[in-house]
Scaffold this active site. Sequence first.
Site, PDB file in Angstrom:
ATOM      1  N   ARG A  56     -14.439 -82.035  26.600  1.00 14.65           N
ATOM      2  CA  ARG A  56     -15.795 -81.788  26.107  1.00 14.65           C
ATOM      3  C   ARG A  56     -15.959 -82.113  24.622  1.00 14.65           C
ATOM      4  O   ARG A  56     -16.859 -82.870  24.229  1.00 14.65           O
ATOM      5  CB  ARG A  56     -16.180 -80.308  26.317  1.00 14.65           C
ATOM      6  CG  ARG A  56     -16.528 -79.954  27.727  1.00 14.65           C
ATOM      7  CD  ARG A  56     -16.073 -78.542  28.047  1.00 14.65           C
ATOM      8  NE  ARG A  56     -14.651 -78.589  28.297  1.00 14.65           N
ATOM      9  CZ  ARG A  56     -14.140 -78.722  29.524  1.00 14.65           C
ATOM     10  NH1 ARG A  56     -14.926 -78.691  30.557  1.00 14.65           N
ATOM     11  NH2 ARG A  56     -12.841 -78.845  29.700  1.00 14.65           N
ATOM     12  N   THR A  57     -15.104 -81.520  23.787  1.00 18.39           N
ATOM     13  CA  THR A  57     -15.330 -81.580  22.340  1.00 18.39           C
ATOM     14  C   THR A  57     -15.176 -82.996  21.809  1.00 18.39           C
ATOM     15  O   THR A  57     -16.026 -83.492  21.050  1.00 18.39           O
ATOM     16  CB  THR A  57     -14.358 -80.613  21.627  1.00 18.39           C
ATOM     17  OG1 THR A  57     -14.386 -79.357  22.305  1.00 18.39           O
ATOM     18  CG2 THR A  57     -14.738 -80.420  20.185  1.00 18.39           C
TER      19      THR A  57
HETATM   20  N1   CP Z   1     -14.579 -76.051  25.148  1.00 12.37           N
HETATM   21  C1   CP Z   1     -13.649 -76.939  24.775  1.00 12.37           C
HETATM   22  O1   CP Z   1     -13.190 -76.925  23.633  1.00 12.37           O
HETATM   23  O2   CP Z   1     -13.305 -77.843  25.736  1.00 12.37           O
HETATM   24  P1   CP Z   1     -12.322 -79.088  25.526  1.00 12.37           P
HETATM   25  O3   CP Z   1     -10.929 -78.530  25.299  1.00 12.37           O
HETATM   26  O4   CP Z   1     -12.428 -79.913  26.773  1.00 12.37           O
HETATM   27  O5   CP Z   1     -12.787 -79.835  24.305  1.00 12.37           O
END
Ligand code: CP
Length: 303
Positions: A56-57
């Site tokens: 996501r990030t």
């Molecule tokens: N929420 C979050 O930080 O997801 P990721 O680890 O996929 O970036």
Amino acid sequence: MGMKHLLGIDELSADQIQDILNRAEYYERAMHNGRWDKDVLADKMVLTLFFESSTRTLTSFDIAAKRLGAHVVNWNANVSSLSKDESFSDTIDTLAAMEPDCIVIRHSEYGAPGFVAKRVDCAVVNAGDSWRQHPTQALLDALTIVQKKERLEGLTVAICGDVAHSRVANSNAQLLTKMGAKVRFVAPQMLMPQKMPAEGIDCFEDLEEGIKDADVVMMLRIQKERMDRGSIPSEAAYFNNHGLTFERLKHAKPDALVMHPGPMNRGVEIADDVADDARAMMKRQVANGIPTRMAVLDMVMGG
Ligand code: CP
């Protein structure tokens, strides 16, 4: 309001948080009608340095920067000269010598983004460090809550699960407390932090008691990578005792939002059907990552 860096929610005032949320709301609306300055960061170079994995990030910082006209280089730790024993400091100095305008960094070490900010001339944005801070996650979570509940002040938010190892819990607790919400931590004793990140947090071991009449139920993944093996029982036992099911969710307010920063472990901290329910905000949280990160990049590089 400009900012030089975004290293943690602990460094922001309530007014600064509100400024970021206002700008994130502006970009969220603008993306719906397609009208915003798409060149606001034209000719700026954003370098993403992810020393830990991310879906996501990393992706939403990349998209956010491009939506504002910036160039993005996603540096890859796995093919870097770290494998030839180059030190972290020399790696940072080397990359800084290429003169990026902003470094977005995720690292497993406590305080790594702050260490980098002291060594480089450009802006630094923390994309998650150890169990300490994940400021843009807390900001996008706040944007999601405000969109659905129209405020933060006066709400009761229960943050449940592996709170002890969660940077999301820390950043959210600090942000929500500063903005006038009531925060609860709900976790078995072994997953409850020894030191609270903010004042006024109520702690509960029992999930049903902890989410009673809550406006928001925020579930967290068990961070196996940050704990000793054997410190939790089996996943099935954890789900039986602490997993969010529809039956348990009845203890929260009927219109309570269900949130999770992801990645989710279905059948461990949250039941499949709850994760897919209309009250579950996970897809909206992910979508809000883009306008929130546009706001932050704009503020550290644009002004
Ligand atoms: N929420 C979050 O930080 O997801 P990721 O680890 O996929 O970036």
